[in-house]
Design a protein around this motif. Sequence first.
Motif, PDB file in Angstrom:
ATOM      1  N   ALA A  60       0.838  -1.207   0.000  1.00  0.00           N
ATOM      2  CA  ALA A  60       0.000   0.000   0.000  1.00  0.00           C
ATOM      3  C   ALA A  60       0.870   1.253   0.000  1.00  0.00           C
ATOM      4  O   ALA A  60       0.561   2.231  -0.697  1.00  0.00           O
ATOM      5  CB  ALA A  60      -0.934  -0.007   1.210  1.00  0.00           C
ATOM      6  N   LEU A  61       1.956   1.225   0.753  1.00  0.00           N
ATOM      7  CA  LEU A  61       2.874   2.364   0.791  1.00  0.00           C
ATOM      8  C   LEU A  61       3.491   2.604  -0.583  1.00  0.00           C
ATOM      9  O   LEU A  61       3.605   3.747  -1.030  1.00  0.00           O
ATOM     10  CB  LEU A  61       3.961   2.125   1.836  1.00  0.00           C
ATOM     11  CG  LEU A  61       4.987   3.224   2.030  1.00  0.00           C
ATOM     12  CD1 LEU A  61       4.318   4.516   2.493  1.00  0.00           C
ATOM     13  CD2 LEU A  61       6.034   2.777   3.038  1.00  0.00           C
ATOM     14  N   LYS A  62       3.858   1.529  -1.274  1.00  0.00           N
ATOM     15  CA  LYS A  62       4.402   1.665  -2.629  1.00  0.00           C
ATOM     16  C   LYS A  62       3.373   2.289  -3.564  1.00  0.00           C
ATOM     17  O   LYS A  62       3.719   3.120  -4.404  1.00  0.00           O
ATOM     18  CB  LYS A  62       4.851   0.298  -3.173  1.00  0.00           C
ATOM     19  CG  LYS A  62       6.188  -0.147  -2.629  1.00  0.00           C
ATOM     20  CD  LYS A  62       6.603  -1.489  -3.159  1.00  0.00           C
ATOM     21  CE  LYS A  62       6.861  -1.426  -4.645  1.00  0.00           C
ATOM     22  NZ  LYS A  62       7.417  -2.683  -5.188  1.00  0.00           N
ATOM     23  N   GLU A  63       2.107   1.903  -3.430  1.00  0.00           N
ATOM     24  CA  GLU A  63       1.050   2.496  -4.252  1.00  0.00           C
ATOM     25  C   GLU A  63       0.948   3.992  -3.994  1.00  0.00           C
ATOM     26  O   GLU A  63       0.847   4.783  -4.937  1.00  0.00           O
ATOM     27  CB  GLU A  63      -0.290   1.835  -3.957  1.00  0.00           C
ATOM     28  CG  GLU A  63      -0.406   0.413  -4.430  1.00  0.00           C
ATOM     29  CD  GLU A  63      -1.702  -0.238  -3.987  1.00  0.00           C
ATOM     30  OE1 GLU A  63      -2.702   0.483  -3.772  1.00  0.00           O
ATOM     31  OE2 GLU A  63      -1.722  -1.472  -3.850  1.00  0.00           O
ATOM     32  N   ILE A  64       0.976   4.383  -2.731  1.00  0.00           N
ATOM     33  CA  ILE A  64       0.868   5.795  -2.372  1.00  0.00           C
ATOM     34  C   ILE A  64       2.046   6.585  -2.914  1.00  0.00           C
ATOM     35  O   ILE A  64       1.856   7.647  -3.509  1.00  0.00           O
ATOM     36  CB  ILE A  64       0.787   5.957  -0.837  1.00  0.00           C
ATOM     37  CG1 ILE A  64      -0.543   5.440  -0.325  1.00  0.00           C
ATOM     38  CG2 ILE A  64       0.984   7.413  -0.426  1.00  0.00           C
ATOM     39  CD1 ILE A  64      -0.613   5.302   1.186  1.00  0.00           C
ATOM     40  N   THR A  65       3.256   6.069  -2.720  1.00  0.00           N
ATOM     41  CA  THR A  65       4.429   6.820  -3.149  1.00  0.00           C
ATOM     42  C   THR A  65       4.558   6.848  -4.671  1.00  0.00           C
ATOM     43  O   THR A  65       5.030   7.829  -5.220  1.00  0.00           O
ATOM     44  CB  THR A  65       5.721   6.280  -2.501  1.00  0.00           C
ATOM     45  OG1 THR A  65       5.855   4.889  -2.785  1.00  0.00           O
ATOM     46  CG2 THR A  65       5.702   6.505  -1.000  1.00  0.00           C
ATOM     47  N   SER A  66       4.117   5.808  -5.364  1.00  0.00           N
ATOM     48  CA  SER A  66       4.177   5.842  -6.828  1.00  0.00           C
ATOM     49  C   SER A  66       3.137   6.812  -7.367  1.00  0.00           C
ATOM     50  O   SER A  66       3.388   7.506  -8.352  1.00  0.00           O
ATOM     51  CB  SER A  66       4.001   4.455  -7.435  1.00  0.00           C
ATOM     52  OG  SER A  66       2.698   3.965  -7.233  1.00  0.00           O
ATOM     53  N   ASP A  67       1.988   6.913  -6.734  1.00  0.00           N
ATOM     54  CA  ASP A  67       0.981   7.906  -7.133  1.00  0.00           C
ATOM     55  C   ASP A  67       1.517   9.312  -6.939  1.00  0.00           C
ATOM     56  O   ASP A  67       1.315  10.181  -7.769  1.00  0.00           O
ATOM     57  CB  ASP A  67      -0.316   7.747  -6.337  1.00  0.00           C
ATOM     58  CG  ASP A  67      -1.153   6.570  -6.791  1.00  0.00           C
ATOM     59  OD1 ASP A  67      -0.851   5.998  -7.855  1.00  0.00           O
ATOM     60  OD2 ASP A  67      -2.122   6.229  -6.078  1.00  0.00           O
ATOM     61  N   ARG A  68       2.209   9.523  -5.832  1.00  0.00           N
ATOM     62  CA  ARG A  68       2.749  10.850  -5.543  1.00  0.00           C
ATOM     63  C   ARG A  68       3.802  11.241  -6.582  1.00  0.00           C
ATOM     64  O   ARG A  68       3.869  12.372  -7.031  1.00  0.00           O
ATOM     65  CB  ARG A  68       3.366  10.869  -4.141  1.00  0.00           C
ATOM     66  CG  ARG A  68       3.801  12.259  -3.710  1.00  0.00           C
ATOM     67  CD  ARG A  68       4.508  12.268  -2.393  1.00  0.00           C
ATOM     68  NE  ARG A  68       3.689  11.743  -1.334  1.00  0.00           N
ATOM     69  CZ  ARG A  68       4.148  11.425  -0.134  1.00  0.00           C
ATOM     70  NH1 ARG A  68       5.428  11.544   0.142  1.00  0.00           N
ATOM     71  NH2 ARG A  68       3.341  10.959   0.794  1.00  0.00           N
ATOM     72  N   GLN A  69       4.643  10.269  -6.992  1.00  0.00           N
ATOM     73  CA  GLN A  69       5.678  10.552  -7.978  1.00  0.00           C
ATOM     74  C   GLN A  69       5.075  10.845  -9.347  1.00  0.00           C
ATOM     75  O   GLN A  69       5.645  11.585 -10.127  1.00  0.00           O
ATOM     76  CB  GLN A  69       6.639   9.378  -8.082  1.00  0.00           C
ATOM     77  CG  GLN A  69       7.520   9.235  -6.859  1.00  0.00           C
ATOM     78  CD  GLN A  69       8.354   7.965  -6.891  1.00  0.00           C
ATOM     79  OE1 GLN A  69       8.196   7.126  -7.773  1.00  0.00           O
ATOM     80  NE2 GLN A  69       9.237   7.821  -5.918  1.00  0.00           N
ATOM     81  N   LEU A  70       3.900  10.287  -9.607  1.00  0.00           N
ATOM     82  CA  LEU A  70       3.238  10.544 -10.889  1.00  0.00           C
ATOM     83  C   LEU A  70       2.463  11.849 -10.878  1.00  0.00           C
ATOM     84  O   LEU A  70       1.892  12.245 -11.881  1.00  0.00           O
ATOM     85  CB  LEU A  70       2.277   9.384 -11.221  1.00  0.00           C
ATOM     86  CG  LEU A  70       2.931   8.032 -11.474  1.00  0.00           C
ATOM     87  CD1 LEU A  70       1.858   6.966 -11.651  1.00  0.00           C
ATOM     88  CD2 LEU A  70       3.818   8.095 -12.708  1.00  0.00           C
ATOM     89  N   GLY A  71       2.419  12.498  -9.716  1.00  0.00           N
ATOM     90  CA  GLY A  71       1.736  13.782  -9.623  1.00  0.00           C
ATOM     91  C   GLY A  71       0.279  13.678  -9.297  1.00  0.00           C
ATOM     92  O   GLY A  71      -0.480  14.623  -9.466  1.00  0.00           O
ATOM     93  N   ASN A  72      -0.200  12.524  -8.841  1.00  0.00           N
ATOM     94  CA  ASN A  72      -1.617  12.333  -8.500  1.00  0.00           C
ATOM     95  C   ASN A  72      -1.877  12.615  -7.048  1.00  0.00           C
ATOM     96  O   ASN A  72      -1.147  12.543  -6.199  1.00  0.00           O
ATOM     97  CB  ASN A  72      -2.059  10.906  -8.818  1.00  0.00           C
ATOM     98  CG  ASN A  72      -2.010  10.636 -10.301  1.00  0.00           C
ATOM     99  OD1 ASN A  72      -2.120  11.543 -11.109  1.00  0.00           O
ATOM    100  ND2 ASN A  72      -1.840   9.389 -10.668  1.00  0.00           N
TER     101      ASN A  72
END
Length: 72
Positions: A60-72
Amino acid sequence: MTRLDDRTIANMDIVLEETCSVFPHGGDHEHRRYIAQKLKLSAKRGNTTLGGLRAVAHSALKEITSDRQLGN
């Protein structure tokens, strides 16, 4: 709906706190809620060990941080 026992709830709490410690001030409400929901769903499916819950929280943390890096 399956009731979670006290040990499972304690494990979920430990894992949530460990996981959210990477965020400033322990994370905001939205991030904590997202991870907690993932933990709860997994625990209700029988995944109640610390190791198993940590894997779910890490995902779940990886999902959150990958979303943040994509600008979402």
